[in-house]
Design a protein around this motif. Structure first.
Motif, PDB file in Angstrom:
ATOM      1  N   UNK A 184       0.782  -1.237   0.000  1.00  0.00           N
ATOM      2  CA  UNK A 184       0.000   0.000   0.000  1.00  0.00           C
ATOM      3  C   UNK A 184       0.808   1.278   0.000  1.00  0.00           C
ATOM      4  N   UNK A 185       2.127   1.183  -0.053  1.00  0.00           N
ATOM      5  CA  UNK A 185       2.963   2.389  -0.075  1.00  0.00           C
ATOM      6  C   UNK A 185       2.875   3.073  -1.440  1.00  0.00           C
ATOM      7  N   UNK A 186       2.790   4.413  -1.401  1.00  0.00           N
ATOM      8  CA  UNK A 186       2.687   5.188  -2.634  1.00  0.00           C
ATOM      9  C   UNK A 186       3.689   6.342  -2.687  1.00  0.00           C
ATOM     10  N   UNK A 187       4.305   6.686  -1.592  1.00  0.00           N
ATOM     11  CA  UNK A 187       5.281   7.782  -1.549  1.00  0.00           C
ATOM     12  C   UNK A 187       6.665   7.191  -1.269  1.00  0.00           C
ATOM     13  N   UNK A 188       7.645   7.538  -2.095  1.00  0.00           N
ATOM     14  CA  UNK A 188       8.969   6.929  -1.967  1.00  0.00           C
ATOM     15  C   UNK A 188      10.080   7.966  -2.095  1.00  0.00           C
ATOM     16  N   UNK A 203      21.005  -1.640  -7.057  1.00  0.00           N
ATOM     17  CA  UNK A 203      19.898  -1.787  -6.114  1.00  0.00           C
ATOM     18  C   UNK A 203      18.882  -0.666  -6.276  1.00  0.00           C
ATOM     19  N   UNK A 204      19.364   0.565  -6.335  1.00  0.00           N
ATOM     20  CA  UNK A 204      18.447   1.678  -6.519  1.00  0.00           C
ATOM     21  C   UNK A 204      17.770   1.595  -7.883  1.00  0.00           C
ATOM     22  N   UNK A 205      18.538   1.197  -8.918  1.00  0.00           N
ATOM     23  CA  UNK A 205      17.956   1.076 -10.246  1.00  0.00           C
ATOM     24  C   UNK A 205      16.835   0.066 -10.308  1.00  0.00           C
ATOM     25  N   UNK A 206      17.022  -1.077  -9.680  1.00  0.00           N
ATOM     26  CA  UNK A 206      15.976  -2.085  -9.658  1.00  0.00           C
ATOM     27  C   UNK A 206      14.758  -1.624  -8.889  1.00  0.00           C
ATOM     28  N   UNK A 207      14.989  -0.904  -7.802  1.00  0.00           N
ATOM     29  CA  UNK A 207      13.889  -0.396  -6.975  1.00  0.00           C
ATOM     30  C   UNK A 207      13.056   0.609  -7.769  1.00  0.00           C
ATOM     31  N   UNK A 208      13.735   1.564  -8.426  1.00  0.00           N
ATOM     32  CA  UNK A 208      13.034   2.597  -9.190  1.00  0.00           C
ATOM     33  C   UNK A 208      12.309   1.979 -10.379  1.00  0.00           C
ATOM     34  N   UNK A 209      12.908   0.968 -10.999  1.00  0.00           N
ATOM     35  CA  UNK A 209      12.256   0.309 -12.135  1.00  0.00           C
ATOM     36  C   UNK A 209      10.915  -0.288 -11.724  1.00  0.00           C
ATOM     37  N   UNK A 210      10.863  -0.898 -10.543  1.00  0.00           N
ATOM     38  CA  UNK A 210       9.606  -1.475 -10.066  1.00  0.00           C
ATOM     39  C   UNK A 210       8.572  -0.385  -9.799  1.00  0.00           C
ATOM     40  N   UNK A 211       9.023   0.753  -9.256  1.00  0.00           N
ATOM     41  CA  UNK A 211       8.093   1.867  -9.019  1.00  0.00           C
ATOM     42  C   UNK A 211       7.544   2.391 -10.346  1.00  0.00           C
ATOM     43  N   UNK A 212       8.407   2.503 -11.351  1.00  0.00           N
ATOM     44  CA  UNK A 212       7.980   2.987 -12.663  1.00  0.00           C
ATOM     45  C   UNK A 212       6.918   2.071 -13.255  1.00  0.00           C
ATOM     46  N   UNK A 213       7.132   0.771 -13.111  1.00  0.00           N
ATOM     47  CA  UNK A 213       6.150  -0.190 -13.607  1.00  0.00           C
ATOM     48  C   UNK A 213       4.805  -0.035 -12.909  1.00  0.00           C
ATOM     49  N   UNK A 214       4.840   0.433 -11.654  1.00  0.00           N
ATOM     50  CA  UNK A 214       3.603   0.634 -10.893  1.00  0.00           C
ATOM     51  C   UNK A 214       3.028   2.038 -11.100  1.00  0.00           C
ATOM     52  N   UNK A 215       3.675   2.835 -11.976  1.00  0.00           N
ATOM     53  CA  UNK A 215       3.186   4.179 -12.239  1.00  0.00           C
ATOM     54  C   UNK A 215       3.506   5.171 -11.141  1.00  0.00           C
ATOM     55  N   UNK A 216       4.579   4.901 -10.394  1.00  0.00           N
ATOM     56  CA  UNK A 216       4.957   5.767  -9.270  1.00  0.00           C
ATOM     57  C   UNK A 216       6.326   6.381  -9.540  1.00  0.00           C
ATOM     58  N   UNK A 218       9.470   8.478  -7.698  1.00  0.00           N
ATOM     59  CA  UNK A 218       9.964   8.828  -6.357  1.00  0.00           C
ATOM     60  C   UNK A 218       9.726  10.302  -6.048  1.00  0.00           C
ATOM     61  N   UNK A 219       9.269  10.555  -4.862  1.00  0.00           N
ATOM     62  CA  UNK A 219       9.017  11.926  -4.415  1.00  0.00           C
ATOM     63  C   UNK A 219      10.313  12.677  -4.153  1.00  0.00           C
TER      64      UNK A 219
END
Length: 354
Positions: A184-188, A203-216, A218-219
């Motif tokens: 349920x997290x939406x702010x990163x 590590x950061x690249x993989x994390x951001x890639x997953x957020x992008x796929x979810x339409x999010x 990073x704040x």
């Protein structure tokens, strides 16, 4: 009282000096079991301590393993170093430990020093840079060491020589980000721009890639050192961001630090600044160090199998040691990949944040 000599042991056991030497100095040419036990009993009775240099000459090995880590104060490296030490000691070898403080020139000097001590193997733990003149020098040192019969083991990323235990950083952090979104997290907020540490970027690249796929998106994206102090700086920037941009009322800001030592430093500093974790800020790390489960709140992280990684590294480093079977060349894996498991702790619990 004069020191007990090998000749004293030979006389007490009633054997020749050559026989006593073969038993006690590590030669592969040993006499029968009864004779060997008799020599060892005499050595123990007289308090004879074998000469390490003589042992090395007898078996063409020094019994020394060189271990190079970036920062022994980081629990990731200290956990691995402790496991390596225990495994090597159990094999009746010894570890020579050095740290580099992530300085490549320091690493070059450390490697030269270990090679001068005639270590049998080198275990290098951590991410390494490529393309610099100093890094090329490290590659040359390692390749020369391997050509001369030494064993090279990398733990973190491929060294281009020897064998390596590779952590699938991008895939693991992608899985972590996906799990946090599902929770349920939406702010990163993420840490980027860590110069010279490829694993952190992955590590950061993989994390951001997953957020992008979810339409999010990073704040907040910020830079910090991959250390405990870097975690303190990260917390300071997060705190300033909250004061200047409170953000929407749809949950806490979830911070991903690409190393547990940084995440734990940030968690502690946020609490010292009066920030509610996970109420206002959720914190996630990477590594699975023992302190992650002892933190309050317990840390969300990627739990790498650190002990198993260390044991595999030692197994490779000790291959060819007298008494250990060495596999055929074709049977030796050049790389073993590990990903780790998502461990959702209290530091990102939305139920605690509500």
């Amino acid at each position: 009282m004069p020191a007990v000599r090998l000749s004293d042991v030979a006389q007490d056991a009633g054997v020749s000096l050559a026989t006593a030497s073969r038993v006690l100095n590590g030669s592969t040419r040993v006499p029968g079991k009864a004779v060997a036990e008799k020599v060892k009993a005499s050595a123990e009775k007289l308090g004879y301590v074998a000469n390490a240099q003589a042992q090395a000459l007898a078996r063409s090995r020094s019994g020394l393993i060189g271990l190079v880590v970036h920062d022994i104060a980081d629990p990731y490296f200290s956990t691995i170093a402790r496991e390596v030490q225990q495994q090597v000691f159990a094999s009746q070898s010894q570890v020579l430990l050095t740290q580099t403080d992530r300085q490549i020139d320091t690493e070059t000097r450390a490697l030269r020093s270990l090679l001068a001590q005639q270590v049998d193997a080198l275990v290098l733990v951590g991410s390494h840079r490529y393309g610099t003149e100093s890094d090329a020098a490290i590659g040359n040192l390692l390749r020369g060491f391997e050509r001369n019969g030494g064993k090279v083991v990398g733990l973190g990323q491929s060294l281009g020589v020897g064998r390596t235990i590779v952590t699938d950083n991008a895939a693991a952090s992608h899985e972590l980000a996906t799990a946090l979104v599902v929770e349920g997290h939406r702010r990163f907020a993420v840490v980027e721009g860590i110069a010279g540490i490829p694993s952190a970027g992955d590590r950061t690249g993989g994390f951001v890639a997953a957020l992008t796929e979810a339409g999010i998106e990073p704040e907040l994206s910020t830079a910090a050192d991959l250390t405990r102090d870097g975690g303190h700086k990260l917390a300071e920037r997060i705190h300033d961001h909250l004061l200047s941009s409170p953000g929407p009322a749809d949950g806490p800001l979830c911070v991903f630090a690409p190393a547990d030592v940084m995440a734990l430093g940030a968690l502690g500093e946020l609490r010292r600044r009066g920030v509610d974790v996970p109420g206002q800020v959720a914190v996630a790390g990477f590594g699975g160090v023992p302190g992650a489960t002892d933190a309050n709140p317990t840390l969300t992280t990627i739990a790498l199998p650190l002990a198993e990684m260390a044991r595999q590294a030692v197994e490779w480093a000790l291959e060819g040691k007298p008494g250990l079977e060495e596999p055929e060349e074709d049977d030796r894996p050049r790389e073993v990949h590990v990903r780790g498991d998502v461990l959702l702790g209290e530091s990102t619990e939305l139920t605690r944040a509500s």
